[in-house]
Design a protein around this motif. Structure first.
Motif, short mmCIF file in Angstrom:
data_model
loop_
_atom_site.label_atom_id
_atom_site.label_comp_id
_atom_site.label_asym_id
_atom_site.label_seq_id
_atom_site.Cartn_x
_atom_site.Cartn_y
_atom_site.Cartn_z
N ALA A 84 34.03 36.99 31.77
CA ALA A 84 34.17 37.99 30.70
C ALA A 84 34.82 39.28 31.19
O ALA A 84 35.59 39.92 30.47
CB ALA A 84 32.80 38.29 30.09
N GLU A 85 34.53 39.66 32.45
CA GLU A 85 35.10 40.91 32.98
C GLU A 85 36.63 40.84 33.08
O GLU A 85 37.29 41.87 33.20
CB GLU A 85 34.51 41.24 34.35
N HIS A 86 37.19 39.64 33.06
CA HIS A 86 38.64 39.49 33.20
C HIS A 86 39.34 39.25 31.86
O HIS A 86 40.52 38.91 31.84
CB HIS A 86 38.96 38.35 34.16
N ALA A 87 38.61 39.43 30.75
CA ALA A 87 39.21 39.26 29.42
C ALA A 87 40.46 40.12 29.30
O ALA A 87 40.45 41.29 29.69
CB ALA A 87 38.20 39.63 28.34
N PHE A 143 27.43 36.69 50.99
CA PHE A 143 28.30 35.56 50.64
C PHE A 143 29.73 36.03 50.42
O PHE A 143 30.69 35.34 50.78
CB PHE A 143 27.81 34.75 49.43
N ARG A 144 29.90 37.21 49.80
CA ARG A 144 31.26 37.74 49.61
C ARG A 144 31.96 37.87 50.96
O ARG A 144 33.17 37.65 51.08
CB ARG A 144 31.21 39.09 48.90
N SER A 145 31.19 38.27 51.97
CA SER A 145 31.73 38.40 53.31
C SER A 145 32.10 37.04 53.90
O SER A 145 33.16 36.88 54.51
CB SER A 145 30.68 39.13 54.16
N VAL A 200 36.18 29.27 46.26
CA VAL A 200 34.81 29.68 45.93
C VAL A 200 34.78 30.91 45.04
O VAL A 200 35.70 31.73 45.04
CB VAL A 200 33.97 29.98 47.20
N HIS A 201 33.68 31.00 44.30
CA HIS A 201 33.31 32.21 43.58
C HIS A 201 31.98 32.70 44.14
O HIS A 201 31.12 31.90 44.47
CB HIS A 201 33.13 31.92 42.09
N GLY A 202 31.83 34.01 44.21
CA GLY A 202 30.53 34.60 44.52
C GLY A 202 30.33 35.84 43.67
O GLY A 202 31.25 36.65 43.51
N SER A 203 29.13 35.99 43.13
CA SER A 203 28.83 37.18 42.32
C SER A 203 29.14 38.44 43.11
O SER A 203 28.97 38.49 44.33
CB SER A 203 27.34 37.20 41.94
N ASP A 204 29.59 39.50 42.39
CA ASP A 204 30.03 40.71 43.11
C ASP A 204 29.04 41.87 43.05
O ASP A 204 29.34 42.96 43.51
CB ASP A 204 31.43 41.14 42.63
N GLY A 205 27.85 41.64 42.47
CA GLY A 205 26.85 42.72 42.44
C GLY A 205 25.56 42.20 41.83
O GLY A 205 25.51 41.05 41.35
MG MG Z 1 34.93 38.24 40.96
#
Ligand code: MG
Ligand code: YYY
Length: 140
Positions: A52-55, A86-88, A120-125
């Motif tokens: 949704a953030e990339h709409a 995980f982002r790291s 991969v995807h990882g949540s950012d916060g």
């Molecule tokens: Mg992202």
């Protein structure tokens, strides 16, 4: 907050290329815990919510198309500072500049496609992690 949970996806390129084991190995070797895993084919509605953030961004349509091109492995990963951790492990979004030693830096590359296939995807916060875990694993 001490223990965090983050939503990780092994994207269709990772499943297709047989990298599920390697990616899960890195998560476990780092010391994080798997709380839930599910191999599934995501539908358009789920992916629209997830991203949704990339709409409105130009890569959203090819991104959703790519994410529907095969099964993804969804995981909930837990540990102290697991979201940032995980982002790291994953490395930078663009696999060409993602550092060696990271999942994307070691295992992904730029194929010159409309969308970046970066495994991969990882949540950012914390907020996105809570939202994404509820979306992919409503029973948790
Ligand atoms: Mg992202
Ligand atoms: O969180 P992360 O996956 O590292 O990047 P985002 O900025 O959230 O973008 C989500 C997803 O979209 C990214 O993993 C690849 C793709 N993408 C793209 O194809 N082109 C861009 N310029 C930005 C992102």
């Amino acid at each position: 907050p001490a223990t965090q949970r983050t939503l990780v996806l092994v994207k269709p390129d990772g499943v297709r290329r047989g990298l599920v084991g390697e990616i899960v190995r890195r998560i476990e070797a780092k010391g994080y815990t798997l709380v839930a895993t599910e191999l599934r084919e995501a539908d358009e509605a789920l992916l629209a919510e997830h991203y949704a953030e990339h709409a409105g961004k130009p890569f959203l349509t090819p991104l959703v198309e790519f994410m529907r091109s095969g099964p993804v492995l969804a995981l909930v990963v837990e540990g102290h500072r697991a979201i940032e951790g995980f982002r790291s492990l994953a490395g930078a979004t663009d696999p060409t500049v993602a550092l060696p030693g990271t999942i994307r830096g070691d295992l992904a590359r730029d194929w010159g496609l409309k969308v970046i296939q970066n495994l991969v995807h990882g949540s950012d916060g914390e907020e996105s992690a809570a939202r994404e875990i509820a979306l992919w694993f409503p029973a948790l």
